[in-house]
Design an enzyme around this catalytic site. Structure first.
Site, short mmCIF file in Angstrom:
data_model
loop_
_atom_site.label_atom_id
_atom_site.label_comp_id
_atom_site.label_asym_id
_atom_site.label_seq_id
_atom_site.Cartn_x
_atom_site.Cartn_y
_atom_site.Cartn_z
N HIS A 144 -3.97 4.47 -1.95
CA HIS A 144 -5.21 5.06 -2.47
C HIS A 144 -6.09 3.94 -3.03
CE1 HIS A 144 -3.26 4.45 -6.31
NE2 HIS A 144 -2.29 5.30 -6.01
N GLU A 145 -7.15 4.33 -3.72
CA GLU A 145 -8.13 3.33 -4.17
C GLU A 145 -7.54 2.36 -5.20
OE1 GLU A 145 -11.23 2.95 -2.74
OE2 GLU A 145 -10.35 4.41 -1.36
N GLY A 146 -6.51 2.78 -5.91
CA GLY A 146 -5.83 1.86 -6.84
C GLY A 146 -5.18 0.72 -6.07
N HIS A 147 -4.48 1.07 -4.98
CA HIS A 147 -3.88 0.03 -4.14
C HIS A 147 -4.97 -0.83 -3.50
CE1 HIS A 147 -0.79 3.39 -3.83
NE2 HIS A 147 -0.06 2.40 -4.30
N GLN A 196 14.80 3.21 -7.02
CA GLN A 196 14.04 3.38 -8.26
C GLN A 196 13.76 4.84 -8.57
OE1 GLN A 196 10.60 0.99 -6.81
NE2 GLN A 196 9.37 2.47 -7.91
N GLY A 237 -0.57 -2.92 -10.91
CA GLY A 237 -1.56 -2.12 -11.61
C GLY A 237 -1.20 -1.90 -13.08
N SER A 255 -2.91 8.26 -8.36
CA SER A 255 -1.46 8.14 -8.19
C SER A 255 -1.08 8.86 -6.91
CB SER A 255 -0.73 8.79 -9.37
OG SER A 255 0.63 9.01 -9.05
N ARG A 262 1.35 10.55 -6.55
CA ARG A 262 1.93 11.85 -6.94
C ARG A 262 0.86 12.93 -7.17
NH1 ARG A 262 5.99 8.48 -9.23
NH2 ARG A 262 8.03 9.22 -8.57
P1 AMP Z 1 3.13 2.47 -6.09
O1 AMP Z 1 2.80 2.51 -4.63
O2 AMP Z 1 2.81 3.74 -6.81
O3 AMP Z 1 4.52 1.92 -6.37
O4 AMP Z 1 2.13 1.43 -6.71
C1 AMP Z 1 2.00 0.13 -6.17
C2 AMP Z 1 1.15 -0.68 -7.10
O5 AMP Z 1 -0.12 -0.06 -7.25
C3 AMP Z 1 1.74 -0.78 -8.52
O6 AMP Z 1 1.54 -2.10 -8.99
C4 AMP Z 1 0.94 0.22 -9.29
O7 AMP Z 1 0.84 -0.09 -10.67
C5 AMP Z 1 -0.41 0.08 -8.61
N1 AMP Z 1 -1.22 1.28 -8.86
C6 AMP Z 1 -0.85 2.56 -8.68
N2 AMP Z 1 -1.84 3.39 -9.07
C7 AMP Z 1 -2.85 2.60 -9.51
C8 AMP Z 1 -4.14 2.85 -10.06
N3 AMP Z 1 -4.60 4.09 -10.23
N4 AMP Z 1 -4.90 1.80 -10.41
C9 AMP Z 1 -4.45 0.52 -10.25
N5 AMP Z 1 -3.24 0.22 -9.73
C10 AMP Z 1 -2.45 1.24 -9.38
#
Ligand code: AMP
Length: 291
Positions: A37-40, A64, A150, A188, A190
């Site tokens: 998503h946009e966070g990634h 995990q 993140g 997220s 989720r």
């Molecule tokens: P995940 O795929 O959920 O394990 O997240 C991969 C990376 O993306 C981790 O370092 C998270 O902290 C980061 N991340 C997830 N959601 C966000 C967000 N909303 N803003 C910034 N980084 C994020």
């Protein structure tokens, strides 16, 4: 090894090694579990700015997930993920099978001490062992100069920093700001599980953190009062089940009595079976965030 318009997709350690052998330095790594998503995207963009080569890993790490059903229902869509990586100019996507990361006979876990014990560590036993183990493996396989994480998973960053320091891994850990929806909900993977009613209620996480932050900015330094402010905001929303609210030392993650040093306000809640977390830094020396 397959090429998607400039992005090389590798699935084995050997293919990864081969792709990295020709890659210009420095290398920036963005570890993810997919459903990007946009966070990634923000992490990839920061990595792209800082490095000659960008590697994104996509691996839903079974170790995990302390609840097996959470692993099974974790959303996956590799085609869409690869399209995003390609559009952000990612050079290498490492998307291994579980056996490639944990071959038969795998028997070592990385267990980080104090900083991994409270909060997410207490709520999800074994979670940070799984995170630290997979990130140690990824750091070793990729050998990046930098890796991007993140702020949304603030404790995870502290756990990974501790792990990298203790294991003498030379990859620099860089934290990027949390990316949010317009209504304040942190992005997220989720969030896809939220029902429309739960989604409509979900900005309450941000409201609770803003309530604590505003009270702190107005001079409230009693940590319990700040936790109360978060709890009261959250419990006013009937769909929310509160797992924890915390005001902790931002470096050690130990709960504070007085906010007399940089602190992290954080919370974990449930909407039905969907678990969401968020946080806000309370640090007089840090820049202010909008809203
Ligand atoms: P995940 O795929 O959920 O394990 O997240 C991969 C990376 O993306 C981790 O370092 C998270 O902290 C980061 N991340 C997830 N959601 C966000 C967000 N909303 N803003 C910034 N980084 C994020």
């Amino acid at each position: 090894m397959t090429e998607v318009a400039g992005t090389t997709v590798v699935r084995t350690r050997a293919e990864l090694r081969e792709a990295l052998a020709q890659a210009p330095r420095p290398v920036g790594l963005v570890p993810t579990m997919g459903w990007l998503h946009e966070g990634h995207r923000a992490l990839m963009q920061r990595a792209r700015e800082d490095n000659a080569t960008v590697v994104v890993s996509i691996f839903v790490n079974p170790r995990q997930f302390n609840v097996a059903s959470d692993f099974t229902r974790y959303p996956r869509n590799e085609a869409r993920d690869l399209a995003m990586c390609e559009s952000e100019g990612v050079d290498i996507v490492f998307a291994p099978d579980v056996e490639e990361i944990y071959p038969p006979g795998f028997a070592t876990m990385v267990s980080v001490g104090t900083v991994a014990l409270p909060l997410e560590g207490a709520a999800r036993p074994g979670h940070f062992d799984g995170v630290a183990t997979v990130v140690a493996i990824l750091f070793d396989l990729v050998g990046a100069e930098r890796a991007y994480f993140g702020q949304k998973d603030a404790q995870q960053v502290m756990v990974i920093r501790q792990m990298a320091r203790d294991l003498a891994i030379g990859t620099e850990v860089i934290t990027c700001p949390t990316v949010r929806e317009a209504d304040g909900l942190a992005l997220s993977s989720r969030n896809v599980h939220l029902t429309p009613d739960e989604r409509a209620a979900a900005p309450v996480l941000r409201r609770a953190l803003v309530a604590a932050r505003d009270a702190w900015r107005a001079g409230e330094h009693d940590a319990e009062r700040l936790r109360d402010a978060m709890f009261e905001t959250l419990t006013a929303e009937p769909l929310v089940g509160v797992e924890y609210v915390s005001v902790a030392d931002a470096l050690t993650m130990q709960e504070l009595t007085q906010v007399d040093r940089p602190a992290l306000a954080s919370l974990a809640v449930r909407f039905g079976t969907t678990r969401l977390i968020d946080n806000e830094i309370l640090d007089p020396t840090a820049g202010t965030t909008a809203d």
